[in-house]
Design an enzyme around this catalytic site. Structure first.
Site, mmCIF file in Angstrom:
data_model
loop_
_atom_site.group_PDB
_atom_site.id
_atom_site.type_symbol
_atom_site.label_atom_id
_atom_site.label_comp_id
_atom_site.label_asym_id
_atom_site.label_seq_id
_atom_site.Cartn_x
_atom_site.Cartn_y
_atom_site.Cartn_z
ATOM 1 N N ARG A 110 52.380 -16.011 -20.407
ATOM 2 C CA ARG A 110 51.459 -15.093 -19.913
ATOM 3 C C ARG A 110 50.510 -15.750 -18.824
ATOM 4 O O ARG A 110 50.140 -15.127 -17.692
ATOM 5 C CB ARG A 110 50.564 -14.370 -20.674
ATOM 6 C CG ARG A 110 51.559 -13.632 -21.598
ATOM 7 C CD ARG A 110 51.143 -13.325 -23.089
ATOM 8 N NE ARG A 110 51.963 -12.904 -23.928
ATOM 9 C CZ ARG A 110 51.835 -12.314 -25.322
ATOM 10 N NH1 ARG A 110 50.762 -12.828 -25.837
ATOM 11 N NH2 ARG A 110 52.802 -12.131 -25.870
ATOM 12 N N CYS A 152 24.789 -13.469 -14.029
ATOM 13 C CA CYS A 152 23.917 -12.442 -13.505
ATOM 14 C C CYS A 152 23.456 -11.399 -14.302
ATOM 15 O O CYS A 152 23.350 -11.886 -15.547
ATOM 16 C CB CYS A 152 24.831 -12.176 -12.462
ATOM 17 S SG CYS A 152 26.264 -11.025 -12.797
ATOM 18 N N ARG A 204 21.051 -9.261 -18.766
ATOM 19 C CA ARG A 204 20.354 -8.000 -19.035
ATOM 20 C C ARG A 204 21.117 -7.397 -19.977
ATOM 21 O O ARG A 204 20.693 -6.055 -20.606
ATOM 22 C CB ARG A 204 20.470 -7.263 -17.873
ATOM 23 C CG ARG A 204 19.346 -7.729 -16.824
ATOM 24 C CD ARG A 204 19.679 -7.036 -15.498
ATOM 25 N NE ARG A 204 18.682 -7.624 -14.490
ATOM 26 C CZ ARG A 204 18.533 -7.322 -13.055
ATOM 27 N NH1 ARG A 204 19.689 -6.494 -12.691
ATOM 28 N NH2 ARG A 204 17.954 -7.785 -12.300
ATOM 29 N N HIS A 207 43.556 -17.132 -26.297
ATOM 30 C CA HIS A 207 44.977 -16.415 -25.619
ATOM 31 C C HIS A 207 44.899 -16.331 -23.880
ATOM 32 O O HIS A 207 46.085 -16.446 -23.375
ATOM 33 C CB HIS A 207 44.620 -14.813 -25.872
ATOM 34 C CG HIS A 207 45.099 -14.777 -27.352
ATOM 35 N ND1 HIS A 207 45.301 -13.295 -27.986
ATOM 36 C CD2 HIS A 207 45.270 -15.465 -28.368
ATOM 37 C CE1 HIS A 207 45.752 -13.436 -29.079
ATOM 38 N NE2 HIS A 207 45.685 -14.734 -29.620
ATOM 39 N N ASP A 228 22.474 -16.064 -10.758
ATOM 40 C CA ASP A 228 21.617 -15.396 -9.428
ATOM 41 C C ASP A 228 20.108 -15.186 -10.186
ATOM 42 O O ASP A 228 19.901 -15.561 -11.358
ATOM 43 C CB ASP A 228 22.036 -14.038 -9.139
ATOM 44 C CG ASP A 228 22.169 -12.935 -10.022
ATOM 45 O OD1 ASP A 228 21.687 -13.280 -11.175
ATOM 46 O OD2 ASP A 228 22.508 -11.839 -9.682
ATOM 47 N N THR A 269 24.425 -8.556 -15.130
ATOM 48 C CA THR A 269 25.676 -7.894 -16.000
ATOM 49 C C THR A 269 26.758 -8.813 -16.405
ATOM 50 O O THR A 269 27.560 -8.620 -17.370
ATOM 51 C CB THR A 269 26.242 -6.742 -15.606
ATOM 52 O OG1 THR A 269 26.821 -7.054 -14.409
ATOM 53 C CG2 THR A 269 25.224 -5.478 -15.480
ATOM 54 N N GLY A 327 29.395 -8.985 -11.563
ATOM 55 C CA GLY A 327 29.423 -9.634 -10.349
ATOM 56 C C GLY A 327 30.104 -10.831 -10.191
ATOM 57 O O GLY A 327 31.045 -11.320 -9.443
ATOM 58 N N HIS A 342 51.416 -17.732 -25.229
ATOM 59 C CA HIS A 342 50.372 -17.480 -24.224
ATOM 60 C C HIS A 342 50.484 -18.176 -23.059
ATOM 61 O O HIS A 342 49.905 -17.787 -21.876
ATOM 62 C CB HIS A 342 49.116 -17.484 -24.884
ATOM 63 C CG HIS A 342 48.774 -16.621 -26.103
ATOM 64 N ND1 HIS A 342 48.660 -15.339 -26.143
ATOM 65 C CD2 HIS A 342 48.664 -16.809 -27.444
ATOM 66 C CE1 HIS A 342 48.367 -14.862 -27.149
ATOM 67 N NE2 HIS A 342 48.352 -15.886 -27.951
HETATM 68 C C1 RB5 Z 1 21.154 -8.085 -9.561
HETATM 69 O O1 RB5 Z 1 20.467 -6.855 -9.462
HETATM 70 C C2 RB5 Z 1 22.343 -7.665 -10.151
HETATM 71 O O2 RB5 Z 1 23.200 -6.710 -9.372
HETATM 72 C C3 RB5 Z 1 23.272 -8.848 -10.438
HETATM 73 O O3 RB5 Z 1 22.694 -9.860 -11.171
HETATM 74 C C4 RB5 Z 1 24.495 -8.535 -11.328
HETATM 75 O O4 RB5 Z 1 24.246 -7.744 -12.373
HETATM 76 C C5 RB5 Z 1 25.682 -7.935 -10.565
HETATM 77 O O5 RB5 Z 1 27.009 -7.887 -10.877
#
Ligand code: RB5
Length: 153
Positions: free
Chosen positions: A136, A65, A109, A98, A8, A67, A70, A133
């Site tokens: 599993r 993305c 970020r 595994h 994204d 984090t 998402g 594995h």
């Molecule tokens: C975008 O602001 C942020 O929410 C997205 O990139 C991500 O981190 C979502 O999980």
């Protein structure tokens, strides 16, 4: 390897760096976007990359993305997709050894570029260990099958 990649707006700059690295390493890259830092929605890209891996159009997928959370939540909705959110090389290695992860999720970020590239390298180079594995992974497929055949509330 043929690698599907998607991000994204928050993951776009790192996607470009990873793409450059992958091509330099001799991989074929299928880029599902996004193509700028203009605000967009991560599920759209997770869906395209997950589908490409699920349908065998790509060997592996990489999603970025802010984090990585998402992207991993969305990609793991697709039967046959084992998406792993990794923040270090150890997790990347274990997700292959595994869990036979076929999609790697990263958070721009959360990681610096050098660490992210190092995670990608380890993740691509590590094979699935198989053995105990296998059972599993088979259990995950059975659970997927069971869960997908149930009516939603
Ligand atoms: C975008 O602001 C942020 O929410 C997205 O990139 C991500 O981190 C979502 O999980």
């Amino acid at each position: 390897m043929k690698i599907a990649i998607g991000a994204d707006h928050a993951g776009y700059p790192l996607k470009e760096k990873i793409k450059e690295f992958l091509m330099k390493e001799g991989h074929e890259v299928i880029d599902f976007g996004t193509h700028s830092t203009e605000s967009t929605h991560y599920p759209l890209f997770a869906k395209e990359v997950a589908k490409a891996v699920q349908e065998g159009k790509a060997d592996r997928g990489i999603l970025i993305c802010g984090t990585g959370i998402g992207m991993s939540i969305t990609a793991n909705k697709f039967p046959g997709i084992r998406a792993a959110l990794c923040t270090n090389e150890y997790m990347a290695r274990m997700s292959r050894l595994h869990n036979n992860a076929n999609v790697l999720c990263l958070g721009e970020r959360v990681l610096g570029v050098e660490l992210a590239l190092s995670i990608v390298k380890v993740w691509l180079e590590t094979p699935f260990e198989g053995g105990r594995h296998e059972k599993r992974i088979k259990l995950i497929s059975e659970i997927e099958h069971e869960a997908c055949s149930k009516d939603l509330p």
